[in-house]
Motif scaffolding. Structure first.
Motif, PDB file in Angstrom:
ATOM      1  N   LEU A 319       0.100  -0.037   5.663  1.00 39.46           N
ATOM      2  CA  LEU A 319       0.502  -0.151   4.328  1.00 39.46           C
ATOM      3  C   LEU A 319      -0.564  -0.406   3.681  1.00 39.46           C
ATOM      4  CD1 LEU A 319       3.873  -2.305   5.451  1.00 39.46           C
ATOM      5  CD2 LEU A 319       3.663  -0.287   4.452  1.00 39.46           C
ATOM      6  N   LEU A 320      -1.875  -1.299   4.372  1.00 40.90           N
ATOM      7  CA  LEU A 320      -2.451  -1.635   3.248  1.00 40.90           C
ATOM      8  C   LEU A 320      -3.404   0.227   3.480  1.00 40.90           C
ATOM      9  CD1 LEU A 320      -5.113  -4.196   5.452  1.00 40.90           C
ATOM     10  CD2 LEU A 320      -3.544  -4.543   3.221  1.00 40.90           C
ATOM     11  N   ALA A 321      -3.357   1.075   4.146  1.00 37.80           N
ATOM     12  CA  ALA A 321      -3.612   2.109   3.677  1.00 37.80           C
ATOM     13  C   ALA A 321      -3.126   3.160   2.912  1.00 37.80           C
ATOM     14  CB  ALA A 321      -3.935   3.141   4.747  1.00 37.80           C
ATOM     15  N   ALA A 322      -1.935   2.561   2.133  1.00 41.62           N
ATOM     16  CA  ALA A 322      -1.237   2.835   1.631  1.00 41.62           C
ATOM     17  C   ALA A 322      -1.053   2.461   0.393  1.00 41.62           C
ATOM     18  CB  ALA A 322       0.280   2.563   1.536  1.00 41.62           C
ATOM     19  N   CYS A 323      -1.966   1.155   0.133  1.00 45.08           N
ATOM     20  CA  CYS A 323      -2.587   0.512  -1.095  1.00 45.08           C
ATOM     21  C   CYS A 323      -3.832   1.145  -1.549  1.00 45.08           C
ATOM     22  CB  CYS A 323      -2.963  -1.177  -1.070  1.00 45.08           C
ATOM     23  SG  CYS A 323      -1.128  -2.310  -0.661  1.00 45.08           S
ATOM     24  N   ALA A 324      -4.916   1.109  -0.854  1.00 42.77           N
ATOM     25  CA  ALA A 324      -6.186   1.638  -1.252  1.00 42.77           C
ATOM     26  C   ALA A 324      -5.616   3.439  -1.349  1.00 42.77           C
ATOM     27  CB  ALA A 324      -6.996   2.243   0.421  1.00 42.77           C
ATOM     28  N   GLN A 325      -4.795   4.125  -0.376  1.00 43.76           N
ATOM     29  CA  GLN A 325      -4.777   5.404  -1.287  1.00 43.76           C
ATOM     30  C   GLN A 325      -4.032   5.462  -2.637  1.00 43.76           C
ATOM     31  OE1 GLN A 325      -1.248   7.798   1.363  1.00 43.76           O
ATOM     32  NE2 GLN A 325      -0.982   8.529  -0.713  1.00 43.76           N
ATOM     33  N   GLN A 326      -3.033   4.303  -3.241  1.00 38.63           N
ATOM     34  CA  GLN A 326      -2.621   4.469  -4.503  1.00 38.63           C
ATOM     35  C   GLN A 326      -2.820   4.050  -5.996  1.00 38.63           C
ATOM     36  OE1 GLN A 326      -0.621   6.914  -4.820  1.00 38.63           O
ATOM     37  NE2 GLN A 326       1.333   6.516  -6.461  1.00 38.63           N
ATOM     38  N   PHE A 327      -3.514   2.073  -4.953  1.00 36.05           N
ATOM     39  CA  PHE A 327      -4.933   1.640  -6.237  1.00 36.05           C
ATOM     40  C   PHE A 327      -5.624   1.648  -5.521  1.00 36.05           C
ATOM     41  CE2 PHE A 327       0.697   1.313  -6.199  1.00 36.05           C
ATOM     42  CZ  PHE A 327       0.222   1.162  -7.905  1.00 36.05           C
ATOM     43  N   PRO A 328      -6.874   2.074  -5.057  1.00 35.72           N
ATOM     44  CA  PRO A 328      -7.900   2.208  -4.466  1.00 35.72           C
ATOM     45  C   PRO A 328      -9.082   0.381  -5.513  1.00 35.72           C
ATOM     46  CG  PRO A 328      -7.715   3.815  -5.700  1.00 35.72           C
ATOM     47  CD  PRO A 328      -6.619   3.755  -5.755  1.00 35.72           C
ATOM     48  N   ALA A 329      -8.759   1.031  -6.763  1.00 35.16           N
ATOM     49  CA  ALA A 329      -9.513  -0.490  -7.467  1.00 35.16           C
ATOM     50  C   ALA A 329      -9.042  -1.680  -7.281  1.00 35.16           C
ATOM     51  CB  ALA A 329      -9.502   0.041  -9.163  1.00 35.16           C
ATOM     52  N   ALA A 330      -8.240  -1.854  -7.523  1.00 35.39           N
ATOM     53  CA  ALA A 330      -7.408  -3.138  -6.392  1.00 35.39           C
ATOM     54  C   ALA A 330      -8.143  -3.841  -5.278  1.00 35.39           C
ATOM     55  CB  ALA A 330      -5.868  -3.662  -6.060  1.00 35.39           C
ATOM     56  N   GLN A 331      -8.435  -2.878  -4.467  1.00 28.41           N
ATOM     57  CA  GLN A 331      -8.971  -3.004  -2.966  1.00 28.41           C
ATOM     58  C   GLN A 331      -8.274  -4.601  -2.293  1.00 28.41           C
ATOM     59  OE1 GLN A 331     -13.210  -3.980  -4.574  1.00 28.41           O
ATOM     60  NE2 GLN A 331     -13.985  -2.297  -3.803  1.00 28.41           N
ATOM     61  N   ILE A 332      -7.226  -4.321  -2.014  1.00 28.90           N
ATOM     62  CA  ILE A 332      -6.026  -5.313  -1.517  1.00 28.90           C
ATOM     63  C   ILE A 332      -6.523  -4.904   0.029  1.00 28.90           C
ATOM     64  CG2 ILE A 332      -3.293  -6.210  -0.825  1.00 28.90           C
ATOM     65  CD1 ILE A 332      -4.609  -5.980  -3.620  1.00 28.90           C
ATOM     66  N   GLY A 333      -7.014  -6.382   0.981  1.00 30.01           N
ATOM     67  CA  GLY A 333      -7.200  -6.222   1.977  1.00 30.01           C
ATOM     68  C   GLY A 333      -6.122  -7.665   2.915  1.00 30.01           C
ATOM     69  N   ALA A 334      -5.954  -7.427   3.985  1.00 33.53           N
ATOM     70  CA  ALA A 334      -5.499  -8.920   4.734  1.00 33.53           C
ATOM     71  C   ALA A 334      -5.617 -10.616   4.559  1.00 33.53           C
ATOM     72  CB  ALA A 334      -5.720  -8.784   6.217  1.00 33.53           C
ATOM     73  N   ALA A 335      -6.443 -10.313   3.520  1.00 27.22           N
ATOM     74  CA  ALA A 335      -6.564 -11.691   3.078  1.00 27.22           C
ATOM     75  C   ALA A 335      -6.375 -12.117   1.974  1.00 27.22           C
ATOM     76  CB  ALA A 335      -8.004 -12.307   2.941  1.00 27.22           C
ATOM     77  N   ASP A 336      -5.473 -10.641   1.306  1.00 25.60           N
ATOM     78  CA  ASP A 336      -4.918 -11.187  -0.149  1.00 25.60           C
ATOM     79  C   ASP A 336      -3.581 -11.035   0.611  1.00 25.60           C
ATOM     80  OD1 ASP A 336      -6.473 -11.145  -2.143  1.00 25.60           O
ATOM     81  OD2 ASP A 336      -7.256  -8.501  -1.226  1.00 25.60           O
ATOM     82  N   ILE A 337      -2.733 -11.016   2.165  1.00 29.62           N
ATOM     83  CA  ILE A 337      -0.832 -10.652   1.940  1.00 29.62           C
ATOM     84  C   ILE A 337      -1.244 -11.981   1.851  1.00 29.62           C
ATOM     85  CG2 ILE A 337       0.281 -10.197   3.952  1.00 29.62           C
ATOM     86  CD1 ILE A 337      -1.436  -8.111   4.607  1.00 29.62           C
ATOM     87  N   THR A 338       0.320 -12.890   1.690  1.00 31.72           N
ATOM     88  CA  THR A 338       0.846 -13.607   1.058  1.00 31.72           C
ATOM     89  C   THR A 338       2.358 -13.846   2.933  1.00 31.72           C
ATOM     90  OG1 THR A 338       1.859 -13.516  -0.752  1.00 31.72           O
ATOM     91  CG2 THR A 338      -0.270 -14.991  -1.281  1.00 31.72           C
ATOM     92  N   ALA A 339       2.451 -13.192   2.872  1.00 28.58           N
ATOM     93  CA  ALA A 339       3.988 -13.412   3.850  1.00 28.58           C
ATOM     94  C   ALA A 339       4.606 -11.648   4.224  1.00 28.58           C
ATOM     95  CB  ALA A 339       5.100 -13.473   2.848  1.00 28.58           C
ATOM     96  N   THR A 340       4.585 -11.608   5.256  1.00 28.20           N
ATOM     97  CA  THR A 340       5.087 -10.163   5.558  1.00 28.20           C
ATOM     98  C   THR A 340       6.793 -11.089   6.236  1.00 28.20           C
ATOM     99  OG1 THR A 340       4.974 -10.763   7.640  1.00 28.20           O
ATOM    100  CG2 THR A 340       3.317  -9.573   6.470  1.00 28.20           C
ATOM    101  N   TRP A 341       7.217  -8.879   5.518  1.00 26.57           N
ATOM    102  CA  TRP A 341       8.955  -9.288   6.604  1.00 26.57           C
ATOM    103  C   TRP A 341       9.191  -7.925   7.233  1.00 26.57           C
ATOM    104  CZ3 TRP A 341       9.591  -8.686   1.354  1.00 26.57           C
ATOM    105  CH2 TRP A 341      10.643  -7.507   1.231  1.00 26.57           C
ATOM    106  N   ALA A 342       9.963  -8.451   8.335  1.00 23.81           N
ATOM    107  CA  ALA A 342      10.294  -7.383   9.205  1.00 23.81           C
ATOM    108  C   ALA A 342      12.205  -7.027   9.476  1.00 23.81           C
ATOM    109  CB  ALA A 342       9.866  -6.847  10.400  1.00 23.81           C
ATOM    110  N   GLY A 343      12.310  -6.112   9.025  1.00 19.60           N
ATOM    111  CA  GLY A 343      14.204  -5.846   9.187  1.00 19.60           C
ATOM    112  C   GLY A 343      14.162  -4.434  10.459  1.00 19.60           C
ATOM    113  N   VAL A 344      15.790  -4.497  11.228  1.00 20.09           N
ATOM    114  CA  VAL A 344      15.763  -3.259  11.824  1.00 20.09           C
ATOM    115  C   VAL A 344      16.866  -2.601  11.499  1.00 20.09           C
ATOM    116  CG1 VAL A 344      16.326  -2.710  14.340  1.00 20.09           C
ATOM    117  CG2 VAL A 344      14.578  -4.905  13.960  1.00 20.09           C
ATOM    118  N   ARG A 345      16.625  -1.366  11.083  1.00 16.24           N
ATOM    119  CA  ARG A 345      17.878  -0.815  10.805  1.00 16.24           C
ATOM    120  C   ARG A 345      18.509  -0.478  11.626  1.00 16.24           C
ATOM    121  NH1 ARG A 345      12.853   1.991   8.529  1.00 16.24           N
ATOM    122  NH2 ARG A 345      12.243   1.167   6.818  1.00 16.24           N
ATOM    123  N   PRO A 346      19.995  -0.045  11.825  1.00 19.62           N
ATOM    124  CA  PRO A 346      21.052   0.227  12.625  1.00 19.62           C
ATOM    125  C   PRO A 346      21.185   1.733  12.163  1.00 19.62           C
ATOM    126  CG  PRO A 346      22.171  -0.773  10.904  1.00 19.62           C
ATOM    127  CD  PRO A 346      20.530  -0.803  10.350  1.00 19.62           C
TER     128      PRO A 346
END
Length: 538
Positions: A319-346
């Motif tokens: 997902l960080l690679a996705a940010c770098a691909q679409q918004f390279p100037a933002a330079q989003i890294g792991a230190a910018d992440i304030t939370a995560t969530w994961a769900g399971v699809r049936p």
């Protein structure tokens, strides 16, 4: 049972009545599908009960991508029926619950040599809009995007196509539907784990499901409940209870994970949809509740289903690679992440050992019917009303009733009370609380309109949920009744003294219980809602 205060004391009283006369319908599963089934049964006067093994919306229905959409990519897969139903239900929800389901513009950027180009994508959107009955897409040239998306990758940019979908707070959507069901006589209980289906021999078709064995996870107390019909809406857990004898289909649990970053680090007014360079899967970056969300992944989930799903280090990198691909100037890294969530699809698969890539599996639902029991799995959040009607129609002969869909509203039309808030903030509350909004307004008058930190959530909402929305544990309050655990730094732990001051007495917890709940919440949040502890970029 009357629509009354919904708290732990109410729960204790209700448990003492569960084993009394036979229910018409017991729904197992407290996600959006189960809530929808209970709502449709209750409006028709059925004696109906919903049982959730953990908390309402605990599973997939609080950890989705928050989108109420028609599934544009299903058109390309030829699933026009699924797209048609989804688009129509999206429009219904937008009209019935503004403030809870909100329109959200999307932008899909086109780059030289990439697929799909503007013409192909515009053709798909023409079909999409035709299903919705209105034109909702348009093309923006590159120069316009410097204002709409200043951090967008501009290398070989041809322009972007804008289209319309919608966004929601999925957990609040479940609570709103349950409120509608309860107002019409439905009963909903959390922390009630179904241990097994009760079967009785007899009749031409052999065994028939006649009830359930249930354990109250709070007290360990066991119950045996009788019902004319049982509806299993347990999503990824469907295979654990249903009778699969002779069935080649099974549930393939797929995990979708998301990152949360502060809006100031990646400011977007639109949702951005694009294909990830690594695997050509669609990825989204979108505004939600005052933060920016990046998602989602699509992987086989091999961890135990009874534990909270958590993002993996490889998913963070993806997902960080996705940010770098679409918004390279933002330079989003792991230190910018304030939370995560994961769900399971049936996801319903017809292969015992799936060979398809997760993203190639159909998102169509499946219905299994046996005497006394109907199992539903798969499907989309957007079409929960249609899924509920399909289940109810299958249950109706078992109950001795009929089901007709007259297009009735999911959400009752209720007047918006006067609130000392902006029109937008008032509509937000009205959308989330519906029938309860008038009572909530009285509490706001008493407690004031102060917000929790930088979020849109009022302190009064927190107090209301603690006293009126069957909160059994602290994570119920902070991760599902409100979304503070996703929106605040460290899951809201730095504000715990203020939360305690307002909510401990309302919840009826002594100091020992409160401290234990905080410790459990802290452990859960750090394990499942933060960045993996030893994140190392791949």
């Amino acid at each position: 049972m009357p629509h009354t205060v919904w708290n732990a004391a109410w729960r204790d009283r209700t448990l003492s009545e569960l084993e009394q006369p036979e229910w018409d319908l017991i729904v197992v599963g407290g996600g959006i599908t189960g809530a929808g089934i209970l709502r449709e049964a209750a409006r028709r006067g059925w004696r109906c009960l919903l049982l959730e093994q953990r908390d309402f919306a605990w599973g997939t229905s609080s950890r989705s991508s928050k989108m109420v959409h028609g599934g544009l990519r299903y058109i390309a897969k030829g699933q026009l029926g699924l797209t048609r139903d989804s688009v129509r239900e999206r429009q219904r929800l937008l009209s019935e619950a503004p403030g809870l389901i909100e329109p959200l513009p999307f932008l899909f950027a086109h780059y030289q040599g990439s697929f799909p180009g503007p013409r192909v994508f515009g053709g798909l959107l023409s079909v999409y809009d035709a299903l919705a009955g209105q034109r909702l897409h348009r093309f923006h040239p590159p120069q316009a995007l410097s204002f709409l998306a200043p951090q967008l990758n501009t290398q070989a940019l041809q322009g972007a196509t804008e289209f319309q979908d919608a966004v929601t707070d999925d957990a609040r959507l479940v609570m709103r539907v349950l409120s509608e069901a309860r107002a019409e006589g439905g009963v909903a209980l959390n922390a009630m784990q179904v241990k097994e289906l009760q079967r009785t021999a007899g009749g031409e078709r052999g065994e028939r499901v006649t009830g359930l064995s249930v354990e109250d996870r709070e007290s360990g107390r066991l119950f045996t409940l009788r019902s004319k019909a049982v509806a299993l809406a347990t999503g990824a857990w469907a295979d654990e209870l249903r009778n699969r004898q002779g069935s080649a289909e099974h549930i393939r649990p797929l995990r979708g994970s998301h990152l949360v970053v502060p809006a100031w680090r990646l400011p977007v007014a639109h949702a951005f949809s694009f294909m990830h360079r690594a695997d050509k899967r669609p990825v989204f970056v979108f505004p939600w509740e005052g933060v920016t969300v990046v998602g989602t992944t699509d992987l086989d989930h091999r961890s135990p289903l009874d534990s909270d799903a958590a993002i993996s280090q490889s998913e963070v990198d993806y997902l960080l690679a996705a940010c770098a691909q679409q918004f390279p100037a933002a330079q989003i890294g792991a230190a910018d992440i304030t939370a995560t969530w994961a769900g399971v699809r049936p996801v319903v698969s017809d292969e015992a050992t799936p060979s398809k890539k997760p993203s190639d599996e159909t998102r169509e639902h499946a219905l299994w019917v046996e005497p006394g029991c109907v199992t539903l799995s798969g499907g989309k959040l957007t079409t929960f009303r249609l899924l509920a009607l399909e289940v109810l129609s299958a249950c109706a002969p078992m109950v001795g009733k009929t089901v007709a869909d007259h297009g009735s509203r999911v959400f009752a039309a209720t007047p918006m009370p006067e609130l000392p808030l902006s029109p937008q903030a008032s509509q937000r509350l009205h959308g989330r609380y519906g029938r309860d909004c008038s009572a909530l307004a009285e509490l706001i008058t008493s407690l004031g309109t102060a917000r929790v930190a930088h979020t849109q959530t009022l302190w009064a909402e927190l107090v209301w949920a603690a006293g009126h929305e069957l909160v059994l544990h602290l994570d119920d309050l902070l991760l599902r009744r409100t979304r503070l655990g996703l929106l605040l730094p460290e899951g809201g732990l730095p504000l715990m003294a203020s939360i305690r001051e307002r909510c401990q007495a309302v919840l009826g917890w002594d100091d020992t219980r409160w401290d234990a709940e905080v410790a459990a919440y802290q452990t859960l949040w750090r394990r499942c809602y933060s960045v993996p502890a030893r994140h190392t970029p791949a």
